[in-house]
Motif scaffolding. Structure first.
Motif, PDB file in Angstrom:
ATOM      1  N   UNK A  42       3.971  -5.911   2.729  1.00 31.64           N
ATOM      2  CA  UNK A  42       3.517  -5.708   1.355  1.00 31.64           C
ATOM      3  C   UNK A  42       2.140  -6.301   1.102  1.00 31.64           C
ATOM      4  N   UNK A  43       1.707  -7.269   1.894  1.00 28.99           N
ATOM      5  CA  UNK A  43       0.459  -7.966   1.629  1.00 28.99           C
ATOM      6  C   UNK A  43      -0.786  -7.308   2.224  1.00 28.99           C
ATOM      7  N   UNK A  44      -0.624  -6.277   3.003  1.00 23.75           N
ATOM      8  CA  UNK A  44      -1.794  -5.651   3.608  1.00 23.75           C
ATOM      9  C   UNK A  44      -1.783  -4.141   3.407  1.00 23.75           C
ATOM     10  N   UNK A  45      -2.987  -3.536   3.296  1.00 22.63           N
ATOM     11  CA  UNK A  45      -3.042  -2.082   3.129  1.00 22.63           C
ATOM     12  C   UNK A  45      -2.567  -1.381   4.398  1.00 22.63           C
ATOM     13  N   UNK A  46      -2.158  -0.130   4.240  1.00 25.92           N
ATOM     14  CA  UNK A  46      -1.648   0.661   5.357  1.00 25.92           C
ATOM     15  C   UNK A  46      -2.539   1.878   5.590  1.00 25.92           C
ATOM     16  N   UNK A  47      -2.377   2.475   6.745  1.00 30.98           N
ATOM     17  CA  UNK A  47      -2.994   3.748   7.082  1.00 30.98           C
ATOM     18  C   UNK A  47      -1.866   4.772   7.078  1.00 30.98           C
ATOM     19  N   UNK A  48      -2.026   5.820   6.279  1.00 29.42           N
ATOM     20  CA  UNK A  48      -0.995   6.851   6.174  1.00 29.42           C
ATOM     21  C   UNK A  48      -1.344   7.982   7.140  1.00 29.42           C
ATOM     22  N   UNK A  49      -0.372   8.378   7.979  1.00 25.75           N
ATOM     23  CA  UNK A  49      -0.640   9.426   8.972  1.00 25.75           C
ATOM     24  C   UNK A  49      -0.197  10.806   8.485  1.00 25.75           C
ATOM     25  N   UNK A  50      -0.300  11.789   9.348  1.00 27.78           N
ATOM     26  CA  UNK A  50       0.013  13.186   9.028  1.00 27.78           C
ATOM     27  C   UNK A  50       1.451  13.393   8.557  1.00 27.78           C
ATOM     28  N   UNK A 115     -11.650   1.790   4.515  1.00 28.78           N
ATOM     29  CA  UNK A 115     -11.904   1.038   3.293  1.00 28.78           C
ATOM     30  C   UNK A 115     -11.325   1.770   2.089  1.00 28.78           C
ATOM     31  N   UNK A 116     -11.574   1.191   0.926  1.00 24.72           N
ATOM     32  CA  UNK A 116     -11.103   1.778  -0.318  1.00 24.72           C
ATOM     33  C   UNK A 116      -9.613   1.686  -0.525  1.00 24.72           C
ATOM     34  N   UNK A 117      -8.980   0.511  -0.275  1.00 21.54           N
ATOM     35  CA  UNK A 117      -7.539   0.458  -0.503  1.00 21.54           C
ATOM     36  C   UNK A 117      -7.210   0.742  -1.973  1.00 21.54           C
ATOM     37  N   UNK A 118      -6.248   1.626  -2.160  1.00 23.76           N
ATOM     38  CA  UNK A 118      -5.797   2.023  -3.493  1.00 23.76           C
ATOM     39  C   UNK A 118      -4.273   2.166  -3.458  1.00 23.76           C
ATOM     40  N   UNK A 119      -3.617   2.094  -4.616  1.00 23.62           N
ATOM     41  CA  UNK A 119      -2.164   2.315  -4.620  1.00 23.62           C
ATOM     42  C   UNK A 119      -1.835   3.719  -4.106  1.00 23.62           C
ATOM     43  N   UNK A 120      -0.809   3.808  -3.281  1.00 24.29           N
ATOM     44  CA  UNK A 120      -0.368   5.071  -2.699  1.00 24.29           C
ATOM     45  C   UNK A 120       0.504   5.779  -3.726  1.00 24.29           C
ATOM     46  N   UNK A 121       0.190   7.031  -4.042  1.00 27.53           N
ATOM     47  CA  UNK A 121       0.952   7.788  -5.050  1.00 27.53           C
ATOM     48  C   UNK A 121       2.435   7.861  -4.703  1.00 27.53           C
ATOM     49  N   UNK A 122       2.737   8.033  -3.417  1.00 23.88           N
ATOM     50  CA  UNK A 122       4.129   8.163  -2.986  1.00 23.88           C
ATOM     51  C   UNK A 122       4.894   6.848  -3.140  1.00 23.88           C
ATOM     52  N   UNK A 123       4.200   5.730  -2.938  1.00 24.75           N
ATOM     53  CA  UNK A 123       4.784   4.390  -3.053  1.00 24.75           C
ATOM     54  C   UNK A 123       3.774   3.509  -3.784  1.00 24.75           C
ATOM     55  N   UNK A 124       3.746   3.540  -5.123  1.00 26.76           N
ATOM     56  CA  UNK A 124       2.719   2.831  -5.890  1.00 26.76           C
ATOM     57  C   UNK A 124       2.601   1.333  -5.607  1.00 26.76           C
ATOM     58  N   UNK A 125       3.623   0.708  -5.082  1.00 23.97           N
ATOM     59  CA  UNK A 125       3.545  -0.709  -4.742  1.00 23.97           C
ATOM     60  C   UNK A 125       2.847  -0.969  -3.416  1.00 23.97           C
ATOM     61  N   UNK A 126       2.486   0.082  -2.701  1.00 27.41           N
ATOM     62  CA  UNK A 126       1.837  -0.036  -1.399  1.00 27.41           C
ATOM     63  C   UNK A 126       0.364   0.345  -1.509  1.00 27.41           C
ATOM     64  N   UNK A 127      -0.500  -0.526  -1.004  1.00 23.73           N
ATOM     65  CA  UNK A 127      -1.929  -0.208  -0.933  1.00 23.73           C
ATOM     66  C   UNK A 127      -2.175   0.569   0.351  1.00 23.73           C
ATOM     67  N   UNK A 128      -2.932   1.664   0.247  1.00 23.80           N
ATOM     68  CA  UNK A 128      -3.266   2.449   1.447  1.00 23.80           C
ATOM     69  C   UNK A 128      -4.772   2.687   1.444  1.00 23.80           C
ATOM     70  N   UNK A 129      -5.340   2.708   2.655  1.00 23.72           N
ATOM     71  CA  UNK A 129      -6.770   2.991   2.777  1.00 23.72           C
ATOM     72  C   UNK A 129      -7.010   4.445   2.385  1.00 23.72           C
TER      73      UNK A 129
END
Length: 154
Positions: A42-50, A115-129
């Protein structure tokens, strides 16, 4: 007369299916073996794949989700945090000559920046690049700039 026409139609259909199967099988380079990416916290942004999976420090990443003709491999992450992430690796790009299924993959050394971590629409509690930039060190694919910037999936 009807027999040869039906035979030709069956032959053409079989050829089309074989071509489709070969295109799918040859569309991406073999995936390198390596360690599994770190699980997301929860403390770090993620990279979302295909496939909408979230990863942290992945070893490889498909850029061209539709056909697999561009993939990052051998990624070595020197930084990963809320301010961004940086890695060195290779961009494997298919030249698609004479067409993608018969093309050749070429390796280009790159520096990857997220860069540009933002809340992920699919999981708003998760920051994604939300943005990735690739800087090519020694050559680059035809038509590419030295620095390419890509928006990432949400």
């Amino acid at each position: 007369m009807r027999g040869p026409v039906a035979g030709t139609a069956i032959t053409l259909a079989a050829a089309a299916l074989l071509t489709a199967a070969m295109t799918t099988a040859s569309a991406s380079p073999p995936s390198p073996t390596g360690t599994a990416p770190a699980p997301a916290t929860a403390s770090q942004p993620v990279l979302v794949d295909c496939l909408w999976n979230r990863t942290v420090r992945p070893d490889d990443f498909i850029l061209a989700c539709g056909d697999g003709n561009s993939r990052l491999t051998g990624l070595h992450w020197s930084q990963w945090g809320p301010d961004g992430a940086t890695a060195e690796g290779m961009n494997m790009v298919n030249d698609c000559k004479p067409y993608c299924a018969a093309g050749t993959f070429h390796a280009y050394p790159v520096t990857v920046r997220l860069d540009g971590p933002k809340p992920w629409k699919k999981h708003p509690g998760t920051q994604r690049f939300d943005r990735m930039s690739l800087t090519y060190e020694d050559g680059r694919p035809e038509g590419f700039q030295r620095v390419m910037v890509y928006p990432l999936w949400d």
